[in-house]
Design a protein around this motif. Structure first.
Motif, mmCIF file in Angstrom:
data_model
loop_
_atom_site.group_PDB
_atom_site.id
_atom_site.type_symbol
_atom_site.label_atom_id
_atom_site.label_comp_id
_atom_site.label_asym_id
_atom_site.label_seq_id
_atom_site.Cartn_x
_atom_site.Cartn_y
_atom_site.Cartn_z
ATOM 1 N N ALA A 80 56.548 47.436 42.457
ATOM 2 C CA ALA A 80 55.674 46.478 43.124
ATOM 3 C C ALA A 80 55.056 45.487 42.158
ATOM 4 N N MET A 81 55.246 45.673 40.870
ATOM 5 C CA MET A 81 54.614 44.804 39.880
ATOM 6 C C MET A 81 55.450 43.555 39.625
ATOM 7 N N THR A 82 54.794 42.408 39.689
ATOM 8 C CA THR A 82 55.430 41.150 39.322
ATOM 9 C C THR A 82 55.029 40.826 37.892
ATOM 10 N N LEU A 83 55.971 40.845 36.980
ATOM 11 C CA LEU A 83 55.691 40.645 35.559
ATOM 12 C C LEU A 83 55.442 39.170 35.258
ATOM 13 N N LEU A 84 54.325 38.899 34.580
ATOM 14 C CA LEU A 84 53.991 37.537 34.187
ATOM 15 C C LEU A 84 54.336 37.262 32.736
ATOM 16 N N PHE A 85 53.890 38.117 31.837
ATOM 17 C CA PHE A 85 54.200 37.920 30.423
ATOM 18 C C PHE A 85 54.026 39.227 29.658
ATOM 19 N N VAL A 86 54.465 39.205 28.401
ATOM 20 C CA VAL A 86 54.419 40.385 27.546
ATOM 21 C C VAL A 86 53.660 40.032 26.270
ATOM 22 N N GLU A 87 52.699 40.879 25.925
ATOM 23 C CA GLU A 87 51.934 40.704 24.685
ATOM 24 C C GLU A 87 52.375 41.778 23.693
ATOM 25 N N MET A 88 52.517 41.396 22.436
ATOM 26 C CA MET A 88 52.974 42.344 21.417
ATOM 27 C C MET A 88 52.041 42.339 20.216
ATOM 28 N N GLY A 89 51.853 43.517 19.635
ATOM 29 C CA GLY A 89 50.948 43.611 18.499
ATOM 30 C C GLY A 89 51.316 44.745 17.564
ATOM 31 N N VAL A 90 50.690 44.729 16.404
ATOM 32 C CA VAL A 90 50.896 45.755 15.384
ATOM 33 C C VAL A 90 49.533 46.228 14.896
ATOM 34 N N GLY A 91 49.399 47.527 14.715
ATOM 35 C CA GLY A 91 48.142 48.078 14.227
ATOM 36 C C GLY A 91 48.363 49.008 13.047
ATOM 37 N N TYR A 92 47.408 49.027 12.125
ATOM 38 C CA TYR A 92 47.517 49.833 10.900
ATOM 39 C C TYR A 92 46.293 50.726 10.744
ATOM 40 N N ASP A 93 46.512 51.868 10.170
ATOM 41 C CA ASP A 93 45.398 52.693 9.702
ATOM 42 C C ASP A 93 45.720 53.082 8.270
ATOM 43 N N GLN A 94 45.109 52.369 7.328
ATOM 44 C CA GLN A 94 45.430 52.566 5.917
ATOM 45 C C GLN A 94 44.706 53.753 5.306
ATOM 46 N N HIS A 95 43.565 54.119 5.894
ATOM 47 C CA HIS A 95 42.786 55.225 5.323
ATOM 48 C C HIS A 95 42.304 56.141 6.439
ATOM 49 N N GLY A 96 42.454 57.416 6.221
ATOM 50 C CA GLY A 96 41.986 58.392 7.194
ATOM 51 C C GLY A 96 43.086 59.047 7.998
ATOM 52 N N GLN A 97 44.287 58.453 8.004
ATOM 53 C CA GLN A 97 45.433 59.011 8.710
ATOM 54 C C GLN A 97 45.100 59.306 10.183
ATOM 55 N N ASP A 98 44.606 58.280 10.881
ATOM 56 C CA ASP A 98 44.255 58.393 12.287
ATOM 57 C C ASP A 98 45.237 57.545 13.095
ATOM 58 N N ILE A 99 46.209 58.189 13.746
ATOM 59 C CA ILE A 99 47.231 57.435 14.478
ATOM 60 C C ILE A 99 46.637 56.728 15.686
ATOM 61 N N THR A 100 45.583 57.293 16.273
ATOM 62 C CA THR A 100 44.944 56.638 17.420
ATOM 63 C C THR A 100 44.283 55.337 16.998
ATOM 64 N N ALA A 101 43.675 55.328 15.820
ATOM 65 C CA ALA A 101 43.061 54.097 15.317
ATOM 66 C C ALA A 101 44.114 53.009 15.142
ATOM 67 N N ALA A 102 45.282 53.385 14.648
ATOM 68 C CA ALA A 102 46.365 52.411 14.487
ATOM 69 C C ALA A 102 46.833 51.895 15.841
ATOM 70 N N ALA A 103 46.929 52.783 16.835
ATOM 71 C CA ALA A 103 47.360 52.384 18.175
ATOM 72 C C ALA A 103 46.338 51.465 18.834
ATOM 73 N N VAL A 104 45.063 51.778 18.664
ATOM 74 C CA VAL A 104 44.002 50.933 19.213
ATOM 75 C C VAL A 104 44.084 49.532 18.612
ATOM 76 N N ARG A 105 44.270 49.451 17.310
ATOM 77 C CA ARG A 105 44.363 48.145 16.659
ATOM 78 C C ARG A 105 45.616 47.392 17.104
ATOM 79 N N ALA A 106 46.694 48.109 17.359
ATOM 80 C CA ALA A 106 47.919 47.458 17.827
ATOM 81 C C ALA A 106 47.697 46.820 19.195
ATOM 82 N N CYS A 107 47.009 47.534 20.075
ATOM 83 C CA CYS A 107 46.735 47.004 21.407
ATOM 84 C C CYS A 107 45.754 45.835 21.346
ATOM 85 N N LYS A 108 44.737 45.944 20.494
ATOM 86 C CA LYS A 108 43.792 44.834 20.336
ATOM 87 C C LYS A 108 44.501 43.614 19.762
#
Length: 201
Positions: A80-108
């Motif tokens: 049922a979804m009509t696709l309008l556009f796609v946003e792409m990003g990359v996120g890093y976590d250089q210190h602390g080894q927190d994969i969720t932090a990297a994912a959050v930054r990628a989405c932001k």
């Protein structure tokens, strides 16, 4: 002076195998031109064209990862979804080894450089921010996927209903070059996550 019969023959006839072979000269008309060289690459055709789904490749991947009632509900939402556009990003976590932090930054990173006035100004009749739908796809290193906090990542999006959240093998673990215990480092690993955000209604 007596000459041998062999001496009277041309040298080209004495030993034809040793005669250097020179390729014939090409005229300007027959010489191949690189500028006229055209390559055509064709993708292989499916054996059964009727078996190829008409849905997007993302939906095809998702259909393999869902099961039971959850699959049926999300499949209906995707259709049922009509696709309008796609946003792409990359996120890093250089210190602390927190994969969720990297994912959050990628989405932001994916959504922070975009504005969507169409949902608020009535550019699409009958559609506003309440009807916005999102599909989230993350590329995360496999060894860290079990540590990902999906709810923290979903909280990044201020608007829109998330109808699918998919995690696939991707991203990277590399060395940051330094281990800083003061910043929570257990080692020098740097986590990298890729994000694709599909926006529609």
């Amino acid at each position: 002076m007596v000459t041998s019969p062999a001496a009277a023959l041309p040298s080209s006839l004495l030993c034809p195998s040793t005669k250097p072979r020179t390729p014939p000269l090409l005229s300007s008309r027959s010489r191949p031109s690189h500028s006229r060289l055209h390559l055509r690459i064709r993708s292989p055709k499916p054996r059964n064209s009727e078996a190829v789904p008409r849905s997007s490749s993302m939906e095809a991947v998702q259909s393999q990862t869902r099961d039971g009632q959850g699959w049926a509900e999300e499949a209906k939402a995707d259709a049922a979804m009509t696709l309008l556009f796609v946003e792409m990003g990359v996120g890093y976590d250089q210190h602390g080894q927190d994969i969720t932090a990297a994912a959050v930054r990628a989405c932001k990173d994916a959504i922070s450089s975009n504005s969507i006035p169409a949902f608020r100004r009535g550019a699409i009749p009958g559609v506003n921010s309440d009807q916005m739908k999102l599909q989230i796809k993350l590329g995360v290193p496999r060894s860290t996927q079990h540590l990902l906090d999906a709810e923290r990542v979903k909280a990044v999006f201020p608007y829109g209903k998330i109808i699918s959240f998919e995690v696939v093998d991707g991203g990277m673990i590399c060395s940051s070059g330094v281990c800083l215990e003061a910043m929570g480092d257990k080692n020098d690993d740097c986590y990298i996550v890729n994000a694709a955000v599909y926006v529609g209604y």
